[in-house]
Design a protein around this motif. Structure first.
Motif, short mmCIF file in Angstrom:
data_model
loop_
_atom_site.label_atom_id
_atom_site.label_comp_id
_atom_site.label_asym_id
_atom_site.label_seq_id
_atom_site.Cartn_x
_atom_site.Cartn_y
_atom_site.Cartn_z
N UNK A 1 -51.17 76.65 -85.20
CA UNK A 1 -51.06 77.72 -84.21
C UNK A 1 -51.94 78.90 -84.60
N UNK A 2 -51.89 79.30 -85.87
CA UNK A 2 -52.70 80.43 -86.33
C UNK A 2 -54.19 80.17 -86.15
N UNK A 3 -54.64 78.97 -86.49
CA UNK A 3 -56.06 78.64 -86.33
C UNK A 3 -56.47 78.63 -84.85
N UNK A 4 -55.63 78.05 -84.01
CA UNK A 4 -55.94 78.01 -82.57
C UNK A 4 -55.95 79.41 -81.96
N UNK A 5 -54.97 80.21 -82.31
CA UNK A 5 -54.91 81.58 -81.78
C UNK A 5 -56.12 82.38 -82.25
N UNK A 6 -56.50 82.21 -83.51
CA UNK A 6 -57.68 82.91 -84.02
C UNK A 6 -58.95 82.51 -83.30
N UNK B 1 -53.38 86.29 -86.27
CA UNK B 1 -53.12 84.88 -85.94
C UNK B 1 -52.04 84.25 -86.81
N UNK B 2 -52.01 84.61 -88.09
CA UNK B 2 -50.98 84.06 -88.97
C UNK B 2 -49.60 84.55 -88.55
N UNK B 3 -49.49 85.82 -88.21
CA UNK B 3 -48.21 86.35 -87.75
C UNK B 3 -47.76 85.73 -86.45
N UNK B 4 -48.68 85.54 -85.52
CA UNK B 4 -48.33 84.91 -84.25
C UNK B 4 -47.93 83.45 -84.47
#
Length: 126
Positions: free
Chosen positions: A109-114, A92-95
């Motif tokens: 974004x990272x939190x939402x993707x995770x 998620x952090x990379x995305x």
């Protein structure tokens, strides 16, 4: 063999209330420390010398950051397993880094993707 599989992949549907309570407490602690130390962490991410010049001891904040990562990994082992812990920390952090150019949107974004990927993964496995 079953014990190895559980260690690698965890038991997300077999977690106890106590495990969830420990994870919730760890989430609050990690989130609170990250919020309080956001500026030194940001400076440390780019240049430790800049953090020192700004008045934040970089070695201390580096140790705090490593402790937060260690706490997150240790608390997550039982639920998601050894293999998935690192994937859930890095992917998620990379995305988020690919989708945003500033730190705040990148973290969002990272939190939402995770969250979405965890939910969809649980839904698909069920």
């Amino acid at each position: 063999m079953a014990r190895i599989v559980l260690t690698l992949f965890g038991q997300i549907l077999g977690t106890s209330v106590e495990s969830l309570t420990v994870q919730a407490a760890a989430t609050v602690v990690v989130g609170g420390v990250a919020f309080v130390c956001a500026r030194p962490f940001l400076l440390l991410s780019f240049d430790p010398e800049q953090a020192d010049v700004a008045g934040f001891p970089s070695r201390r904040y580096h140790a705090i950051m490593l402790l937060l990562v260690a706490l997150t990994v240790i608390v997550s082992f039982q639920t998601v397993g050894t293999l998935l812990v690192f994937g859930m920390l890095l992917a998620p952090a990379g995305a988020g880094a690919l989708l945003a150019h500033r730190i705040e949107p990148m973290m969002a974004w990272g939190a939402c993707i995770g969250m979405v990927s965890t939910y969809l993964g649980l839904l698909a496995s069920y």
